[in-house]
Design a protein around this motif. Structure first.
Motif, PDB file in Angstrom:
ATOM      1  N   ASN B 321      22.815 -48.917 -23.593  1.00  0.00           N
ATOM      2  CA  ASN B 321      22.381 -48.357 -24.862  1.00  0.00           C
ATOM      3  C   ASN B 321      23.348 -47.298 -25.401  1.00  0.00           C
ATOM      4  OD1 ASN B 321      20.036 -49.932 -24.606  1.00  0.00           O
ATOM      5  ND2 ASN B 321      19.147 -48.362 -23.259  1.00  0.00           N
ATOM      6  N   THR B 322      24.416 -47.030 -24.654  1.00  0.00           N
ATOM      7  CA  THR B 322      25.414 -46.053 -25.126  1.00  0.00           C
ATOM      8  C   THR B 322      26.591 -46.806 -25.726  1.00  0.00           C
ATOM      9  OG1 THR B 322      26.614 -46.029 -23.051  1.00  0.00           O
ATOM     10  CG2 THR B 322      24.761 -44.488 -23.253  1.00  0.00           C
ATOM     11  N   LYS B 323      27.612 -46.051 -26.195  1.00  0.00           N
ATOM     12  CA  LYS B 323      28.746 -46.727 -26.823  1.00  0.00           C
ATOM     13  C   LYS B 323      29.926 -46.846 -25.874  1.00  0.00           C
ATOM     14  CE  LYS B 323      27.513 -46.611 -31.523  1.00  0.00           C
ATOM     15  NZ  LYS B 323      26.488 -45.580 -31.835  1.00  0.00           N
ATOM     16  N   SER B 324      29.766 -46.312 -24.639  1.00  0.00           N
ATOM     17  CA  SER B 324      30.872 -46.383 -23.698  1.00  0.00           C
ATOM     18  C   SER B 324      30.487 -47.144 -22.433  1.00  0.00           C
ATOM     19  CB  SER B 324      31.303 -44.956 -23.319  1.00  0.00           C
ATOM     20  OG  SER B 324      30.178 -44.252 -22.840  1.00  0.00           O
ATOM     21  N   THR B 325      31.493 -47.629 -21.732  1.00  0.00           N
ATOM     22  CA  THR B 325      31.239 -48.367 -20.511  1.00  0.00           C
ATOM     23  C   THR B 325      30.765 -47.411 -19.415  1.00  0.00           C
ATOM     24  OG1 THR B 325      32.903 -49.993 -21.052  1.00  0.00           O
ATOM     25  CG2 THR B 325      32.313 -49.803 -18.731  1.00  0.00           C
ATOM     26  N   LEU B 326      29.709 -47.814 -18.729  1.00  0.00           N
ATOM     27  CA  LEU B 326      29.216 -47.018 -17.608  1.00  0.00           C
ATOM     28  C   LEU B 326      29.804 -47.597 -16.337  1.00  0.00           C
ATOM     29  CD1 LEU B 326      25.567 -47.067 -18.902  1.00  0.00           C
ATOM     30  CD2 LEU B 326      26.984 -45.015 -18.813  1.00  0.00           C
ATOM     31  N   GLU B 327      30.602 -46.777 -15.642  1.00  0.00           N
ATOM     32  CA  GLU B 327      31.290 -47.289 -14.463  1.00  0.00           C
ATOM     33  C   GLU B 327      30.505 -46.997 -13.189  1.00  0.00           C
ATOM     34  OE1 GLU B 327      35.080 -45.482 -14.826  1.00  0.00           O
ATOM     35  OE2 GLU B 327      35.743 -46.873 -16.390  1.00  0.00           O
ATOM     36  N   GLN B 328      30.894 -47.736 -12.137  1.00  0.00           N
ATOM     37  CA  GLN B 328      30.352 -47.485 -10.791  1.00  0.00           C
ATOM     38  C   GLN B 328      28.816 -47.545 -10.749  1.00  0.00           C
ATOM     39  OE1 GLN B 328      32.197 -46.305  -7.674  1.00  0.00           O
ATOM     40  NE2 GLN B 328      33.618 -47.618  -8.787  1.00  0.00           N
ATOM     41  N   CYS B 329      28.288 -48.609 -11.374  1.00  0.00           N
ATOM     42  CA  CYS B 329      26.827 -48.760 -11.378  1.00  0.00           C
ATOM     43  C   CYS B 329      26.393 -49.641 -10.213  1.00  0.00           C
ATOM     44  CB  CYS B 329      26.359 -49.403 -12.677  1.00  0.00           C
ATOM     45  SG  CYS B 329      26.506 -48.287 -14.053  1.00  0.00           S
ATOM     46  N   SER B 330      25.142 -49.443  -9.801  1.00  0.00           N
ATOM     47  CA  SER B 330      24.601 -50.329  -8.766  1.00  0.00           C
ATOM     48  C   SER B 330      23.179 -50.738  -9.136  1.00  0.00           C
ATOM     49  CB  SER B 330      24.624 -49.633  -7.399  1.00  0.00           C
ATOM     50  OG  SER B 330      23.814 -48.481  -7.452  1.00  0.00           O
ATOM     51  N   ILE B 331      22.829 -51.944  -8.725  1.00  0.00           N
ATOM     52  CA  ILE B 331      21.492 -52.472  -8.991  1.00  0.00           C
ATOM     53  C   ILE B 331      20.762 -52.600  -7.664  1.00  0.00           C
ATOM     54  CG2 ILE B 331      20.174 -54.481  -9.813  1.00  0.00           C
ATOM     55  CD1 ILE B 331      22.591 -55.118 -11.618  1.00  0.00           C
ATOM     56  N   LEU B 346      17.750 -55.686  -1.903  1.00  0.00           N
ATOM     57  CA  LEU B 346      19.100 -56.132  -2.221  1.00  0.00           C
ATOM     58  C   LEU B 346      19.753 -55.003  -3.018  1.00  0.00           C
ATOM     59  CD1 LEU B 346      18.087 -59.668  -3.573  1.00  0.00           C
ATOM     60  CD2 LEU B 346      18.958 -59.163  -1.280  1.00  0.00           C
ATOM     61  N   LYS B 347      20.995 -54.635  -2.626  1.00  0.00           N
ATOM     62  CA  LYS B 347      21.663 -53.555  -3.347  1.00  0.00           C
ATOM     63  C   LYS B 347      23.163 -53.792  -3.247  1.00  0.00           C
ATOM     64  CE  LYS B 347      19.927 -48.945  -4.319  1.00  0.00           C
ATOM     65  NZ  LYS B 347      21.050 -48.195  -4.837  1.00  0.00           N
ATOM     66  N   ASN B 348      23.850 -53.754  -4.400  1.00  0.00           N
ATOM     67  CA  ASN B 348      25.271 -54.112  -4.332  1.00  0.00           C
ATOM     68  C   ASN B 348      26.109 -53.006  -3.720  1.00  0.00           C
ATOM     69  OD1 ASN B 348      24.307 -53.258  -7.031  1.00  0.00           O
ATOM     70  ND2 ASN B 348      26.502 -52.995  -7.409  1.00  0.00           N
ATOM     71  N   ASP B 349      25.684 -51.708  -3.811  1.00  0.00           N
ATOM     72  CA  ASP B 349      26.549 -50.665  -3.268  1.00  0.00           C
ATOM     73  C   ASP B 349      26.629 -50.695  -1.747  1.00  0.00           C
ATOM     74  OD1 ASP B 349      23.979 -49.849  -3.058  1.00  0.00           O
ATOM     75  OD2 ASP B 349      24.316 -47.770  -3.653  1.00  0.00           O
ATOM     76  N   ASN B 385      21.415 -47.591 -10.967  1.00  0.00           N
ATOM     77  CA  ASN B 385      22.001 -46.272 -10.728  1.00  0.00           C
ATOM     78  C   ASN B 385      23.433 -46.213 -11.220  1.00  0.00           C
ATOM     79  OD1 ASN B 385      19.870 -44.948  -9.414  1.00  0.00           O
ATOM     80  ND2 ASN B 385      20.363 -45.979  -7.485  1.00  0.00           N
ATOM     81  N   LYS B 386      23.821 -44.991 -11.621  1.00  0.00           N
ATOM     82  CA  LYS B 386      25.252 -44.736 -11.824  1.00  0.00           C
ATOM     83  C   LYS B 386      25.559 -43.552 -10.931  1.00  0.00           C
ATOM     84  CE  LYS B 386      28.463 -43.054 -15.384  1.00  0.00           C
ATOM     85  NZ  LYS B 386      29.601 -43.308 -14.558  1.00  0.00           N
ATOM     86  N   GLY B 387      26.217 -43.838  -9.828  1.00  0.00           N
ATOM     87  CA  GLY B 387      26.382 -42.808  -8.819  1.00  0.00           C
ATOM     88  C   GLY B 387      25.016 -42.393  -8.295  1.00  0.00           C
ATOM     89  N   LEU B 391      19.489 -44.506 -13.996  1.00  0.00           N
ATOM     90  CA  LEU B 391      19.494 -44.904 -15.409  1.00  0.00           C
ATOM     91  C   LEU B 391      18.161 -45.568 -15.782  1.00  0.00           C
ATOM     92  CD1 LEU B 391      23.078 -46.440 -15.620  1.00  0.00           C
ATOM     93  CD2 LEU B 391      22.365 -44.094 -16.116  1.00  0.00           C
ATOM     94  N   ASP B 392      17.703 -46.503 -14.914  1.00  0.00           N
ATOM     95  CA  ASP B 392      16.428 -47.193 -15.176  1.00  0.00           C
ATOM     96  C   ASP B 392      15.808 -47.532 -13.827  1.00  0.00           C
ATOM     97  OD1 ASP B 392      14.313 -48.353 -16.451  1.00  0.00           O
ATOM     98  OD2 ASP B 392      15.389 -50.158 -17.095  1.00  0.00           O
ATOM     99  N   TRP B 393      14.548 -47.217 -13.700  1.00  0.00           N
ATOM    100  CA  TRP B 393      13.855 -47.490 -12.432  1.00  0.00           C
ATOM    101  C   TRP B 393      12.469 -48.018 -12.791  1.00  0.00           C
ATOM    102  CZ3 TRP B 393      11.402 -43.237  -8.862  1.00  0.00           C
ATOM    103  CH2 TRP B 393      10.860 -43.868  -7.704  1.00  0.00           C
ATOM    104  N   ILE B 394      12.202 -49.274 -12.444  1.00  0.00           N
ATOM    105  CA  ILE B 394      10.912 -49.878 -12.797  1.00  0.00           C
ATOM    106  C   ILE B 394      10.163 -50.221 -11.525  1.00  0.00           C
ATOM    107  CG2 ILE B 394       9.742 -51.654 -14.137  1.00  0.00           C
ATOM    108  CD1 ILE B 394      12.411 -52.184 -15.535  1.00  0.00           C
ATOM    109  N   GLN B 395       8.979 -49.628 -11.390  1.00  0.00           N
ATOM    110  CA  GLN B 395       8.127 -49.988 -10.259  1.00  0.00           C
ATOM    111  C   GLN B 395       7.167 -51.086 -10.696  1.00  0.00           C
ATOM    112  OE1 GLN B 395       7.108 -45.815  -9.324  1.00  0.00           O
ATOM    113  NE2 GLN B 395       7.377 -46.457  -7.193  1.00  0.00           N
ATOM    114  N   GLU B 396       6.858 -51.975  -9.783  1.00  0.00           N
ATOM    115  CA  GLU B 396       5.998 -53.129 -10.061  1.00  0.00           C
ATOM    116  C   GLU B 396       6.444 -53.832 -11.334  1.00  0.00           C
ATOM    117  OE1 GLU B 396       1.892 -52.663  -9.410  1.00  0.00           O
ATOM    118  OE2 GLU B 396       2.241 -51.591  -7.537  1.00  0.00           O
ATOM    119  N   CYS B 397       7.676 -54.242 -11.311  1.00  0.00           N
ATOM    120  CA  CYS B 397       8.323 -54.808 -12.497  1.00  0.00           C
ATOM    121  C   CYS B 397       7.767 -56.184 -12.839  1.00  0.00           C
ATOM    122  CB  CYS B 397       9.814 -54.889 -12.196  1.00  0.00           C
ATOM    123  SG  CYS B 397      10.789 -55.466 -13.543  1.00  0.00           S
ATOM    124  N   GLY B 398       7.241 -56.883 -11.865  1.00  0.00           N
ATOM    125  CA  GLY B 398       6.706 -58.231 -12.123  1.00  0.00           C
ATOM    126  C   GLY B 398       6.367 -58.882 -10.792  1.00  0.00           C
TER     127      GLY B 398
END
Lengths: 274, 428
Positions: B321-331, B346-349, B385-387, B391-398
């Motif tokens: 939602n910002t205008k710049s690239t967010l680096e070093q993010c993890s899902i 599952l976590k990519n970092d 996460n970014k570091g 950024l966004d954390w959803i519990q009981e997402c589905g």
């Protein structure tokens, strides 16, 4: 080739499929056996219970009508206790079957919802179980006749006929009540009430002739009146029952026939309603 | 009219020899309100209303529910057919109509041969009676003659493994013994057509194996079997063809592999949603946020439920939602049972990989070669996460629907409801 079965919505209410009930007779025996086993096997005094209930009822009726109210039996040689027991003989099968049949299908709903079989088997198995109660009262009559040294009347040859009518009336009532209770749970309450009223509206501990003449027709509209009078007459003799008993018998027959049709109509939806 | 009848008869005779079941235009309607409130009071009032000419028809039609709508199919002798569909698709109603427990509202079913149904094992068992008595009771309820039960009695007792307790009332049995005895009776029925509904979900692992073995025997003995189960592994191993039902309608009737794939890729209206976050369960700066999450299979088709052991790719659609690239993010993706026990994350970092989230929409994918849980409904949380910043954390997402399947590729289905996570294993 093996058997073929066609399943279609049953459009004709006249299709009763009674032959199928016959094909399932082994299940009928098994369920009857199960009922008897469960009823008497688990209690401390077992089969004795089959006697206690009718004996107490007969003693109370005989005490109230014979000793307290001093209602005559129409024949001074016959003790009131024996008179009442003979009257009970025509009533007991009907009342025992009705009280068991009412809840029978709700009680077997686990089976009804999971397995196909002609549902009529359930009230029929109760009809077989109820014979125990009839036999118990017959046994009591035999004992009392021995005790009082009274010989059965010559009209005894009619007993099988009148007992047959008693069984048919029980069957008619049982089939009606089991179907009605599935459809309307209100009958869980109505059945015991009906039996309590019926026990006093039926000439068990008093002769039908004690009822005033202008109420006689109304009195015999209760089909059990004719049955009870008939059974007692064939055991103890005396004046043959009033010709109004034919009204009773006609009503019983109609009840049975319509009962089987009504049951058949409810049976098709039974698994959905329960 | 007469000609038509004769013609119909001829057609039937030519095809019926190898036909076990024919279902033509079968529908089943339930009237919800009417049946639920079957009181004397309502019947009397409805009758009075009708007599007074007030029409209640329209109100009644609202309460109609079609559990089956115009179902047509044929099953040949000796075929083993699976019936697949989500909860409420009409599977159980179809079996009930076929086994005559309830009557169809319209249509016609022709069945050639003796039919028996196993809608639940132990029907008619009475707790006060002994094991021996219950074998006879249950057998005759299921349609066996006394003679048949007698001749198979030893076999039944042997299969159940309760010989020591034969004369004990079954109320003293452990639930495992109870089920074993009940299934043993049912398994020794010898009808030409057998209808089975979910019986394999009972008993311990050992016994389930025995049951599946017995089922395979039944299936191979040339008998016709109709089999309903949520256990896709069992359906796959036992059946050759399957019927797919959805919302009371027959969607397809084909080879089981094709049907299972169709089942996974089709979406039913009553299904719980894979991505349905509630705003109150959402935390984080929302500089970037999850827009959608969905699953595909190995063939890159979108699927709405998973079978254990299949290849699964989870797609995360993320909006920056910002205008710049967010680096070093993890899902992060955490999977839970409905009882809130975490199964795995599952976590990519943790494997040393990070993403850059560019402005606009991004898609990230994680591949699982073999989905590692058995059947059931599971729920999940996701986090972006970014570091160390959230950024966004959803519990009981589905929720994710999983059907039990052939995880080990052996045809043997992992048994037991308590086992949720399946692990690859090598034995030496």
């Amino acid at each position: 080739m093996s058997q073929r079965l066609i399943i279609e919505p049953n459009k004709s209410i006249l299709n009763l499929n009674l032959k199928e009930v016959w094909n399932y007779r082994e299940l009928l025996w098994t369920l009857t056996y199960r009922d008897l086993r469960i009823k008497y096997a688990q209690t401390a005094i077992g089969f004795t219970w089959a006697f206690i209930n009718p004996v107490i009822t007969i003693l109370i009726l005989s005490f109230v009508f014979g000793t307290v109210a001093k209602v005559g039996t129409g024949n001074s040689e016959i003790p009131h206790l024996l008179y009442t027991t003979a009257g009970m003989c025509g009533w007991t099968y009907f009342s025992s079957l009705l009280s068991q049949a009412g809840n029978s299908i709700i009680g077997a709903q686990g089976m009804v919802k999971k397995i196909y079989f002609p549902r009529l088997i359930i009230p029929l198995s109760k009809a077989l179980t109820a014979f125990i109660d009839l036999l118990v009262v017959l046994f009591c009559i035999a004992l009392l006749m021995l005790y009082y040294q009274i010989l059965p009347a010559s009209s005894l040859i009619y007993l099988p006929f009148f007992l047959g009518v008693a069984v048919i009336s029980g069957l008619a009532g049982g089939i009606w009540m089991s179907a009605l209770t599935v459809r309307y749970r209100d009958f869980v309450q109505i059945t015991p009430l009906l039996l309590r009223v019926g026990m006093y509206a039926t000439p068990i501990a008093f002769p039908a002739s004690a009822v005033p003449e202008k109420y006689q027709l109304l009195f015999y509209l209760n089909p059990m009146a004719g049955v009870v009078e008939g059974v007692r007459w064939s055991i103890l003799g005396g004046d043959p029952p009033s010709s109004y008993i034919y009204v009773s018998f006609a009503i019983i027959l109609l009840f049975l026939i319509f009962g089987v049709f009504y049951f058949n109509n409810v049976q098709r939806k039974m698994a959905d309603i329960l | 009219m007469n000609d038509l009848l004769i013609q119909k008869k001829v057609i039937q005779n030519t095809t019926d020899d190898n036909l076990a079941i024919r279902v033509e235009h079968v529908s089943k309607k339930y009237e919800l309100g009417m049946l639920a409130s079957g009181t004397l009071y309502h019947t009397i009032w409805n009758t009075l209303d009708r007599l007074r000419g007030r029409n209640k028809r329209s109100a009644q039609e609202d309460n109609e529910f079609w559990a089956l709508k115009d179902i047509n199919f044929e099953i040949k002798r000796g075929e083993v057919i699976g019936i697949i569909g989500r909860n409420g698709a009409g599977k159980s109603t179809l079996l009930k109509v076929l086994s005559r427990i309830t009557e169809p509202s319209s249509g016609r079913i022709t069945i050639n041969g003796r039919i028996a149904s196993l809608l639940e094992v132990g029907t008619g068992f009475h707790p006060e009676l002994s094991g021996r008595e219950n074998i006879f009771l249950n057998g005759s309820i299921l349609g066996m003659t006394r003679q048949e039960i007698k001749s198979k009695f030893d076999e039944i007792v042997d299969f159940s493994g309760v010989e020591k307790f034969l004369d004990t009332p079954v109320k003293r049995y452990s639930s495992g013994m109870y089920v074993r005895l009940a299934f043993a009776v049912a398994a020794h029925l010898e009808p030409e057509i057998l209808i089975i509904d979910e019986v394999l979900s009972v008993g311990d692992a050992e016994f389930q194996k025995k049951c599946i073995g017995k089922m395979e025997g039944v299936a191979k003995s040339g008998r016709t079997v109709l089999f309903v189960s949520h256990n896709m592994g069992a359906v796959k191993t036992l059946t050759s063809k399957s019927i797919l039902l959805s919302e009371g309608k027959l969607i397809d009737y084909d080879k089981t592999n094709i049907i299972i794939n169709k089942y996974l890729t089709s979406f039913a209206g009553n299904q719980s949603s894979m991505f349905s976050p509630l705003p109150k369960n959402r935390k984080g700066s929302q500089a970037a946020s999850f827009k959608d999450i969905f699953i595909t299979n190995g063939a890159n088709e979108r699927i709405h439920s998973i079978i254990s052991g299949i290849k699964v790719e989870i797609h995360f659609i993320i909006n920056n939602n910002t205008k710049s690239t967010l680096e070093q993010c993890s899902i992060g993706f955490g999977l839970f049972s409905l009882e809130n026990n975490m199964l795995f994350a599952l976590k990519n970092d943790v494997i040393g990989k990070y993403f850059d989230v560019r402005p606009g929409e991004n898609e990230f994918v994680v591949t699982l070669e073999k989905w590692p849980t058995s059947g059931g409904v599971l729920k999940y949380n996701v986090i972006l996460n970014k570091g160390l910043e959230t950024l966004d954390w959803i519990q009981e997402c589905g929720t994710i629907d999983v059907d039990t399947g052939d995880f080990y590729g052996t045809g043997k289905v992992p048994a037991g409801n308590s086992q949720i996570v399946l692990v690859e294993q090598k034995w030496h």
